[in-house]
Design a protein around this motif. Sequence first.
Motif, short mmCIF file in Angstrom:
data_model
loop_
_atom_site.label_atom_id
_atom_site.label_comp_id
_atom_site.label_asym_id
_atom_site.label_seq_id
_atom_site.Cartn_x
_atom_site.Cartn_y
_atom_site.Cartn_z
N ALA A 1 -10.37 -10.94 8.45
CA ALA A 1 -9.21 -11.50 9.14
C ALA A 1 -9.66 -12.58 10.13
O ALA A 1 -10.71 -12.46 10.75
CB ALA A 1 -8.46 -10.40 9.88
N GLU B 1 -8.69 -0.98 3.75
CA GLU B 1 -8.98 -2.19 4.52
C GLU B 1 -10.33 -2.80 4.15
O GLU B 1 -10.53 -4.00 4.32
CB GLU B 1 -8.93 -1.88 6.02
CG GLU B 1 -7.51 -1.71 6.53
CD GLU B 1 -7.44 -1.24 7.97
OE1 GLU B 1 -8.48 -0.87 8.55
OE2 GLU B 1 -6.33 -1.25 8.52
N ARG C 1 -2.39 -5.04 0.97
CA ARG C 1 -1.74 -5.11 2.29
C ARG C 1 -0.48 -4.24 2.32
O ARG C 1 -0.19 -3.56 3.30
CB ARG C 1 -1.40 -6.54 2.66
CG ARG C 1 -2.60 -7.33 3.08
CD ARG C 1 -2.21 -8.55 3.89
NE ARG C 1 -3.36 -9.36 4.14
CZ ARG C 1 -4.30 -9.08 5.05
NH1 ARG C 1 -4.20 -8.00 5.77
NH2 ARG C 1 -5.33 -9.86 5.22
N ILE D 1 -1.48 -0.61 2.51
CA ILE D 1 -1.94 -0.27 3.86
C ILE D 1 -0.74 -0.15 4.80
O ILE D 1 -0.66 0.79 5.60
CB ILE D 1 -2.95 -1.32 4.36
CG1 ILE D 1 -4.25 -1.22 3.56
CG2 ILE D 1 -3.21 -1.16 5.85
CD1 ILE D 1 -5.20 -2.38 3.76
N LYS D 2 0.19 -1.07 4.68
CA LYS D 2 1.38 -1.04 5.53
C LYS D 2 2.17 0.24 5.31
O LYS D 2 2.63 0.88 6.26
CB LYS D 2 2.26 -2.27 5.25
CG LYS D 2 3.47 -2.36 6.16
CD LYS D 2 4.26 -3.61 5.89
CE LYS D 2 5.45 -3.69 6.83
NZ LYS D 2 6.26 -4.87 6.60
N ARG E 1 0.41 3.06 7.06
CA ARG E 1 0.56 3.00 8.52
C ARG E 1 1.95 3.46 8.95
O ARG E 1 2.10 4.12 9.97
CB ARG E 1 0.30 1.57 9.02
CG ARG E 1 -1.17 1.23 8.98
CD ARG E 1 -1.44 -0.12 9.58
NE ARG E 1 -2.86 -0.42 9.52
CZ ARG E 1 -3.36 -1.63 9.42
NH1 ARG E 1 -2.55 -2.68 9.37
NH2 ARG E 1 -4.66 -1.82 9.38
N ASP F 1 -1.89 -10.05 8.73
CA ASP F 1 -0.55 -9.49 8.75
C ASP F 1 0.37 -10.39 9.58
O ASP F 1 -0.02 -10.91 10.62
CB ASP F 1 -0.61 -8.08 9.35
CG ASP F 1 0.70 -7.35 9.25
OD1 ASP F 1 1.40 -7.52 8.23
OD2 ASP F 1 1.03 -6.60 10.19
N ALA G 1 -5.68 4.32 4.76
CA ALA G 1 -5.48 2.93 5.17
C ALA G 1 -6.81 2.28 5.51
O ALA G 1 -7.09 1.14 5.10
CB ALA G 1 -4.53 2.86 6.37
N GLU G 2 -7.67 3.01 6.22
CA GLU G 2 -8.99 2.47 6.58
C GLU G 2 -9.84 2.24 5.34
O GLU G 2 -10.58 1.26 5.26
CB GLU G 2 -9.70 3.41 7.55
CG GLU G 2 -9.06 3.41 8.94
CD GLU G 2 -9.56 4.54 9.83
OE1 GLU G 2 -10.42 5.33 9.39
OE2 GLU G 2 -9.08 4.62 10.97
N LEU H 1 -10.05 -5.83 1.92
CA LEU H 1 -9.38 -7.05 2.39
C LEU H 1 -10.40 -8.08 2.85
O LEU H 1 -11.47 -7.73 3.35
CB LEU H 1 -8.46 -6.72 3.57
CG LEU H 1 -7.28 -5.80 3.27
CD1 LEU H 1 -6.50 -5.54 4.54
CD2 LEU H 1 -6.39 -6.39 2.21
#
Length: 147
Positions: free
Chosen positions: A94, A88, A55, A58-59, A62, A131, A84-85, A91
Amino acid sequence: MSALAARIQGELNGARKAQDKERVLLLGTVLSDIKNREIELKRALTDDDVVEVLRKAIKRRRESVEMYEQAGRGELAANERREAEALEVWLPAAPSDDEVRAAVREAIAGGAKAIGAVMGKVMPRFKGRLDGSVINRIAKEELGPSA
């Protein structure tokens, strides 16, 4: 090594065999972040710890996308967005906005009237799966304009 970290390592080995340089660099960087976190905590990481590292990665990407776009560097922004994709994928699924909204309403009904109190009650429930900005946005919507 956690099961998730082991899967990422296996994916890295596959990318090396396929000579996919971009994927090797991305996964190698993530595994390095995982190893650094393990050293920092002085214990073996759980899957939840690995998800937290993902995470953060990824943050970071972004945030880089935003900075590159502001600077007019579309190619670099697109590269960060792709990375980032790609991360993901690792993960866990969500929770839906409706599920989060129900948890926020439950926290408010339980006496949490301020944004901090709501976040304190709801965040542990979705740790590693969502998130905090999503929870914050929904909590502000539910608390109304006074939040």
